[in-house]
Design a protein around this motif. Structure first.
Motif, mmCIF file in Angstrom:
data_model
loop_
_atom_site.group_PDB
_atom_site.id
_atom_site.type_symbol
_atom_site.label_atom_id
_atom_site.label_comp_id
_atom_site.label_asym_id
_atom_site.label_seq_id
_atom_site.Cartn_x
_atom_site.Cartn_y
_atom_site.Cartn_z
ATOM 1 N N ILE A 1 -10.572 -32.941 -43.717
ATOM 2 C CA ILE A 1 -9.948 -31.849 -43.278
ATOM 3 C C ILE A 1 -10.308 -31.527 -41.898
ATOM 4 N N CYS A 2 -9.569 -31.449 -40.953
ATOM 5 C CA CYS A 2 -9.894 -31.253 -39.457
ATOM 6 C C CYS A 2 -9.256 -29.814 -38.964
ATOM 7 N N ASP A 3 -9.756 -29.182 -37.793
ATOM 8 C CA ASP A 3 -9.354 -28.037 -37.472
ATOM 9 C C ASP A 3 -7.709 -28.094 -37.152
ATOM 10 N N ILE A 4 -7.469 -29.314 -36.461
ATOM 11 C CA ILE A 4 -6.145 -29.492 -35.931
ATOM 12 C C ILE A 4 -5.711 -30.979 -36.598
ATOM 13 N N VAL A 5 -4.429 -31.095 -36.747
ATOM 14 C CA VAL A 5 -3.610 -32.247 -37.202
ATOM 15 C C VAL A 5 -2.471 -32.613 -36.365
ATOM 16 N N VAL A 6 -2.463 -33.764 -35.737
ATOM 17 C CA VAL A 6 -1.533 -34.333 -34.967
ATOM 18 C C VAL A 6 -0.702 -35.313 -35.715
ATOM 19 N N VAL B 1 -10.862 -37.945 -35.550
ATOM 20 C CA VAL B 1 -10.407 -38.956 -36.447
ATOM 21 C C VAL B 1 -9.091 -39.613 -36.204
ATOM 22 N N GLY B 2 -9.007 -40.857 -35.943
ATOM 23 C CA GLY B 2 -7.686 -41.514 -35.982
ATOM 24 C C GLY B 2 -7.452 -42.218 -36.985
ATOM 25 N N LEU B 3 -6.363 -42.024 -37.303
ATOM 26 C CA LEU B 3 -5.860 -42.551 -38.854
ATOM 27 C C LEU B 3 -4.617 -43.526 -38.430
ATOM 28 N N ASP B 4 -4.446 -44.727 -38.896
ATOM 29 C CA ASP B 4 -3.371 -45.632 -38.446
ATOM 30 C C ASP B 4 -3.422 -46.803 -39.692
ATOM 31 N N HIS C 1 -12.750 -27.456 -33.174
ATOM 32 C CA HIS C 1 -13.821 -28.629 -32.894
ATOM 33 C C HIS C 1 -13.431 -29.990 -33.500
ATOM 34 N N THR C 2 -12.581 -29.860 -34.363
ATOM 35 C CA THR C 2 -12.172 -31.220 -34.854
ATOM 36 C C THR C 2 -10.824 -31.495 -35.012
ATOM 37 N N LEU C 3 -10.353 -32.918 -34.824
ATOM 38 C CA LEU C 3 -8.996 -33.213 -34.850
ATOM 39 C C LEU C 3 -8.649 -34.575 -35.480
ATOM 40 N N LEU C 4 -7.685 -34.600 -36.497
ATOM 41 C CA LEU C 4 -7.095 -35.809 -37.053
ATOM 42 C C LEU C 4 -5.724 -36.104 -36.566
ATOM 43 N N ASP C 5 -5.668 -37.521 -35.780
ATOM 44 C CA ASP C 5 -4.434 -37.980 -35.365
ATOM 45 C C ASP C 5 -3.972 -39.060 -36.269
ATOM 46 N N VAL C 6 -2.810 -38.640 -36.851
ATOM 47 C CA VAL C 6 -2.205 -39.682 -37.767
ATOM 48 C C VAL C 6 -0.985 -40.373 -37.188
ATOM 49 N N GLY C 7 -1.416 -41.622 -36.937
ATOM 50 C CA GLY C 7 -0.648 -42.566 -36.386
ATOM 51 C C GLY C 7 -1.044 -42.773 -35.068
ATOM 52 N N CYS C 8 -2.441 -42.927 -34.891
ATOM 53 C CA CYS C 8 -3.046 -42.591 -33.585
ATOM 54 C C CYS C 8 -2.808 -43.947 -32.493
ATOM 55 N N ALA D 1 -2.209 -30.115 -45.678
ATOM 56 C CA ALA D 1 -3.532 -30.098 -46.506
ATOM 57 C C ALA D 1 -4.583 -30.260 -45.580
ATOM 58 N N LYS D 2 -4.363 -31.284 -44.676
ATOM 59 C CA LYS D 2 -5.688 -31.835 -43.821
ATOM 60 C C LYS D 2 -5.981 -30.765 -42.693
#
Length: 265
Positions: free
Chosen positions: A123-128, A83-86, A59-66, A147-148
């Motif tokens: 913390i999200c279901d999927i991390v990319v 969640v877009g992280l950059d 249901h949730t996703l963290l995009d690292v370096g989005c 961890a996330k």
């Protein structure tokens, strides 16, 4: 000596230090935000990346370096929150602008670098982490991704060590040292007790999109840390006689690495 006695995290750091002088500051990506935002709508790479993902149960996703949302926005249409992280504020501005233009109200930006404190990153279901893993400390970065993630992690890392064909680098009279290859990622994950799956995404070189020599030379210079006048002249002389296929050079290959959160550590 056995493979278990090798410190791949330290070997990665040594290799990275030998391959480049300094990491790119956020301002370098700030300057490219507009260019990348224009390219994201026609990204075959993004299509191939998303096609390899499994969103079941997520249901949730963290995009690292989005970046401007190349992956985050297509996925936001299929998830409850992204969640877009950059570490580039201009990239996050582009992400927010693009999300609003697409009518997406479930995209949250976070300004953060790999080495920053992530304690408040959800913390999200999927991390990319798509094409964003040229980091100073690979072991720490992989630990953060793991961890996330509640369910799965997906990342891509350069395979082959070069962003443009070394044969084209040789045209200008020098070659850059190869960047650390994806095999470091695999071995560090192995040391963490994680058993990843490996695949590859192959796309045309970034040089394929250059409409003229000036843009072509700019792309070569960016990849090689600049070109002096003599190197640019060599490149121009070759460019004028080269075929379109030779100008593009070898395709770019990305290692697509993913694992289940319950698989291993």
């Amino acid at each position: 000596m056995t493979i278990a006695s090798l410190d791949f995290a330290q070997l990665y750091r040594q290799h990275l230090a030998e391959a480049r002088a300094q990491p790119k500051p956020p301002q370098a990506w700030d300057r490219r935000a507009g260019e990348l935002a224009q390219r994201m709508t026609v990204s075959r790479y993004a299509q191939d990346f998303i096609a390899r993902m499994h969103l079941d149960g997520a249901h949730t996703l963290l995009d690292v370096g989005c970046g401007p949302g190349t992956l985050a926005l297509p996925l936001a249409a299929r998830l409850e929150q992204v969640v877009g992280l950059d570490y580039s504020s201009a990239m996050l501005d582009a992400l927010v602008h693009n999300a609003q233009a697409q009518g997406l109200a479930n995209v949250r930006p976070i300004l953060r670098a790999w080495e920053d404190d992530w304690s408040d990153v959800p913390i999200c279901d999927i991390v990319v982490a798509s094409r964003s893993t040229v980091v100073e400390d690979m072991a720490a970065a992989l630990a953060k991704l793991h961890a996330k993630a509640r369910l799965r992690v997906y990342l891509t890392h350069l395979a082959g060590g070069h962003f443009i064909d070394p044969a084209i680098q040789q045209i200008v009279g020098r070659t850059r040292p190869a960047m650390p290859d994806y095999i470091y990622v695999i071995n560090i994950l192995h040391g963490m007790g994680i058993y990843p799956t490996l695949d590859y995404i192959t796309v045309e070189s970034q040089l394929a999109a250059a409409p003229d020599f000036d843009d072509y030379a700019r792309r070569v210079a960016r990849s090689m840390g600049g070109l002096d006048d003599r190197e640019r002249q060599r490149l121009r002389a070759w460019y004028d006689d080269a075929s379109p296929r030779d100008r593009i050079g070898a395709p770019l290959r990305w290692a697509f690495i993913h694992w289940q959160k319950d698989a291993g550590a």
